[in-house]
Scaffold this active site. Sequence first.
Site, PDB file in Angstrom:
ATOM      1  CG  ASP A 180      37.895  34.277  46.464  1.00  0.00           C
ATOM      2  OD1 ASP A 180      37.564  33.138  46.828  1.00  0.00           O
ATOM      3  OD2 ASP A 180      37.106  35.102  45.983  1.00  0.00           O
ATOM      4  NE  ARG A 228      32.903  40.592  49.069  1.00  0.00           N
ATOM      5  CZ  ARG A 228      32.964  39.405  48.468  1.00  0.00           C
ATOM      6  NH1 ARG A 228      31.882  38.660  48.365  1.00  0.00           N
ATOM      7  NH2 ARG A 228      34.091  38.960  47.948  1.00  0.00           N
TER       8      ARG A 228
HETATM    9  C1  LIG Z   1      34.267  34.103  45.777  1.00  0.00           C
HETATM   10  C2  LIG Z   1      34.333  35.584  45.576  1.00  0.00           C
HETATM   11  O1  LIG Z   1      34.164  36.306  46.483  1.00  0.00           O
HETATM   12  S1  LIG Z   1      34.722  36.208  44.075  1.00  0.00           S
HETATM   13  C3  LIG Z   1      35.040  37.899  44.388  1.00  0.00           C
HETATM   14  C4  LIG Z   1      36.363  38.106  44.969  1.00  0.00           C
HETATM   15  N1  LIG Z   1      37.441  37.807  44.037  1.00  0.00           N
HETATM   16  C5  LIG Z   1      37.789  38.729  43.120  1.00  0.00           C
HETATM   17  O2  LIG Z   1      37.266  39.802  43.101  1.00  0.00           O
HETATM   18  C6  LIG Z   1      38.862  38.373  42.131  1.00  0.00           C
HETATM   19  C7  LIG Z   1      39.388  39.595  41.437  1.00  0.00           C
HETATM   20  N2  LIG Z   1      40.375  39.250  40.427  1.00  0.00           N
HETATM   21  C8  LIG Z   1      41.674  39.327  40.621  1.00  0.00           C
HETATM   22  O3  LIG Z   1      42.117  39.641  41.708  1.00  0.00           O
HETATM   23  C9  LIG Z   1      42.572  39.084  39.451  1.00  0.00           C
HETATM   24  O4  LIG Z   1      41.854  39.045  38.263  1.00  0.00           O
HETATM   25  C10 LIG Z   1      43.360  37.767  39.524  1.00  0.00           C
HETATM   26  C11 LIG Z   1      44.245  37.763  40.758  1.00  0.00           C
HETATM   27  C12 LIG Z   1      42.440  36.579  39.549  1.00  0.00           C
HETATM   28  C13 LIG Z   1      44.258  37.701  38.277  1.00  0.00           C
HETATM   29  O5  LIG Z   1      45.038  38.856  38.271  1.00  0.00           O
HETATM   30  P1  LIG Z   1      46.264  39.062  37.280  1.00  0.00           P
HETATM   31  O6  LIG Z   1      47.120  37.839  37.272  1.00  0.00           O
HETATM   32  O7  LIG Z   1      46.907  40.352  37.607  1.00  0.00           O
HETATM   33  O8  LIG Z   1      45.564  39.146  35.886  1.00  0.00           O
HETATM   34  P2  LIG Z   1      46.166  39.699  34.554  1.00  0.00           P
HETATM   35  O9  LIG Z   1      47.655  39.753  34.581  1.00  0.00           O
HETATM   36  O10 LIG Z   1      45.550  38.907  33.460  1.00  0.00           O
HETATM   37  O11 LIG Z   1      45.594  41.174  34.494  1.00  0.00           O
HETATM   38  C14 LIG Z   1      45.562  41.949  33.306  1.00  0.00           C
HETATM   39  C15 LIG Z   1      45.137  43.330  33.676  1.00  0.00           C
HETATM   40  O12 LIG Z   1      43.818  43.304  34.214  1.00  0.00           O
HETATM   41  C16 LIG Z   1      43.799  43.883  35.513  1.00  0.00           C
HETATM   42  N3  LIG Z   1      42.853  43.140  36.315  1.00  0.00           N
HETATM   43  C17 LIG Z   1      42.751  41.798  36.511  1.00  0.00           C
HETATM   44  N4  LIG Z   1      41.713  41.513  37.302  1.00  0.00           N
HETATM   45  C18 LIG Z   1      41.146  42.700  37.629  1.00  0.00           C
HETATM   46  C19 LIG Z   1      40.034  43.050  38.424  1.00  0.00           C
HETATM   47  N5  LIG Z   1      39.305  42.111  39.032  1.00  0.00           N
HETATM   48  N6  LIG Z   1      39.733  44.350  38.558  1.00  0.00           N
HETATM   49  C20 LIG Z   1      40.473  45.294  37.927  1.00  0.00           C
HETATM   50  N7  LIG Z   1      41.531  45.020  37.151  1.00  0.00           N
HETATM   51  C21 LIG Z   1      41.867  43.730  37.011  1.00  0.00           C
HETATM   52  C22 LIG Z   1      45.215  43.715  36.020  1.00  0.00           C
HETATM   53  O13 LIG Z   1      45.482  44.655  37.037  1.00  0.00           O
HETATM   54  C23 LIG Z   1      45.993  43.973  34.745  1.00  0.00           C
HETATM   55  O14 LIG Z   1      45.978  45.369  34.517  1.00  0.00           O
HETATM   56  P3  LIG Z   1      47.081  46.133  33.648  1.00  0.00           P
HETATM   57  O15 LIG Z   1      47.047  45.556  32.286  1.00  0.00           O
HETATM   58  O16 LIG Z   1      46.636  47.554  33.705  1.00  0.00           O
HETATM   59  O17 LIG Z   1      48.387  45.899  34.325  1.00  0.00           O
HETATM   60  O1  LIG Z   2      31.519  36.043  47.522  1.00  0.00           O
HETATM   61  C1  LIG Z   2      31.232  35.278  46.668  1.00  0.00           C
HETATM   62  C2  LIG Z   2      31.310  33.863  46.800  1.00  0.00           C
HETATM   63  O2  LIG Z   2      31.009  33.159  45.831  1.00  0.00           O
HETATM   64  O3  LIG Z   2      31.682  33.422  47.894  1.00  0.00           O
HETATM   65 MG   LIG Z   3      31.961  34.980  49.392  1.00  0.00          MG
END
Ligand SMILES: CC(=O)SCCNC(=O)CCNC(=O)[C@H](O)C(C)(C)COP(=O)(O)OP(=O)(O)OC[C@H]1O[C@@H](n2cnc3c(N)ncnc32)[C@H](O)[C@@H]1OP(=O)(O)O
Ligand SMILES: O=CC(=O)O
Ligand SMILES: [Mg+2]
Length: 571
Positions: A472, A186
């Site tokens: 986010d 994206r």
């Molecule tokens: C409105 C929108 O646009 S939504 C789309 C955009 N937002 C996103 O994509 C959110 C993605 N998610 C994240 O960034 C994270 O999940 C967070 C920041 C919310 C939480 O992260 P953390 O606090 O690190 O979570 P946590 O400690 O529970 O993670 C556990 C494990 O999962 C992994 N993990 C957590 N989320 C993700 C993810 N989305 N992708 C890959 N790995 C992940 C962590 O790296 C960690 O890995 P490890 O055990 O190998 O060290």
């Molecule tokens: O990108 C996703 C959203 O919900 O905003």
């Molecule tokens: Mg969005």
Amino acid sequence: MASFETFLPPNNSVQIKNSGIMGYDVPEGVDIRGRYDPEFSKILTRDALQFVADLQREFRNHIKYALECRKEAKIRYNNGGLPGFDPTTKNIREREWVCAPVPQAVADRRVEITGPVERKMVIDALNSGAKVFMADIEDSLSPSWENLMRGYINLRDAVNGTISFHDQARNIVYKLNDQTAKLFVRPRGWHLPEAHIFIDGEPATGCLVDFGLYFFHNYANFRKTQGQGFGPFFYLPKMEHYREAKIWNNVFERAEKWAGIERGSIRATVLIETLPAVFQMNEILYELRDHSVGLNCGRWDYMFSYLKTFQAHPDRLLPDRVQVGMAQHFMRSYSDLVIHTCHKRGVHAMGGMAAHIPIKDDLKANEAALEFVRKDKLREVRAGHDGTWVAHPGLIPTCMEVFNNSMANDPNQIHSMKRQDASVLSEEDLLQKPIGVRTMEGFRLNTRVGIQYLANWLTGLGCVPLYNFLEDAAVAEISRVQIWQWLKYEAELDGDVRGVKVNLELFGRVVEEEMARIEREVGTEKFMKGMYKEACRLFIKQCTAPVLDDFMTLDAYNYIVIHHPIGSSRL
Ligand SMILES: CC(=O)SCCNC(=O)CCNC(=O)[C@H](O)C(C)(C)COP(=O)(O)OP(=O)(O)OC[C@H]1O[C@@H](n2cnc3c(N)ncnc32)[C@H](O)[C@@H]1OP(=O)(O)O
Ligand SMILES: O=CC(=O)O
Ligand SMILES: [Mg+2]
């Protein structure tokens, strides 16, 4: 006295590193103002930059025009107008036509994980068991030079299959499994510049840099190893009009021609996440009909866009954001119309993101969060969505189970869930005022989350777990605009403080109290070392601005632009 810049050769960027002069090898008219790094220079090759510059030159006027049109639409809405279906494109909505067939490689997208292009997370996401990984250069990435350049490197290594990461502290080496999720990328929205790359004296368009560098380095490998002859695949954010989809379509065709690959190789899913776009879903799909793999409900930005579109409509103030869920009539109608439109046109209708993430230290609360997500996904699959988003690997088993139970071995519901009933959804359905109340707790939460998110963003973190939810850019924008609007119209609060009006004095007090709470929660040392005070100033400025900024991240971006070697510079 002449400035240092005077001594630099024209149209070229030079870096002082140790005692030698090093710089990127750039084509004419391109100037790299970001830090030099030999690793970055493998992405910023002369040919790759030429490809980006060609895209910029061909499309910059179209992009400028599209952004001007957004301003005109805003004036109409601010003068009382409402978005609606365009009578001039009625035939596109009513005629029978379909998009190009969905490529086999992405027929099954029942659970997609999203996350920023951070190295370890890219590996974790690809290994997560999800069908798709949407690598995000948008809502969940703070677009600093370092984050972007490392992100492009991570994507290249992921597509090559060579990506690895050594977590020194835990002595864990991360590598790709044999089976991985399909990669979608994206890029940023049309409005964001890339201020570290100048083309013909102007900052480049952020999304053309993201698209161009990723495509240039990866299209060939991707098609061989991931796309079964198709690809690369993209998600396209924050579009407000089908003319913006047309630009993307032209960018794709231009790239395909340059690469000598078949027209229709590149595929994209468009996020329907602005209020104007919900009335143009057919038109957007039509523009991208050779390059489409569906639409997605970007429900968080959709709420942000609702607030922004109706910024001058005091009769449409939203209740607390936690109350604006998918059960609200206007949100349910939006999801239903996405499904009906996509299936009529033969492509995926993807669901959205539940903001809950696993709660590690409270079993009961964790179960409740998982149950909330399970119900949300059940609603989606029963309504006819072909897949959904998760933000965390811990949510994949729950969501996979829900979709498996309903879809069994079918890869999607494109042909089985036409949702003819949704064809009658009207402008009134899509704009119906939401039900709910505005509370002091909602006002405080917006303040606390908005400031904390910004403080993280300014230090390079674009997605942050706060109070057991993912936060986010979209959520921070909701918080900001909601406060701005409540202040502007002196919204009356309900609940314990029934009748209290939101005004500057109240906001000032809430900011002070919430800053004290943030300091208590994160600890004084982290608070003092972090960017909380800067974030607070920026957030107050944004919430109290006489004229609402379209995007807070545009203002915040000035704080993270670092031009080398001269020092930080503002756009
Ligand atoms: C409105 C929108 O646009 S939504 C789309 C955009 N937002 C996103 O994509 C959110 C993605 N998610 C994240 O960034 C994270 O999940 C967070 C920041 C919310 C939480 O992260 P953390 O606090 O690190 O979570 P946590 O400690 O529970 O993670 C556990 C494990 O999962 C992994 N993990 C957590 N989320 C993700 C993810 N989305 N992708 C890959 N790995 C992940 C962590 O790296 C960690 O890995 P490890 O055990 O190998 O060290
Ligand atoms: O990108 C996703 C959203 O919900 O905003
Ligand atoms: Mg969005």
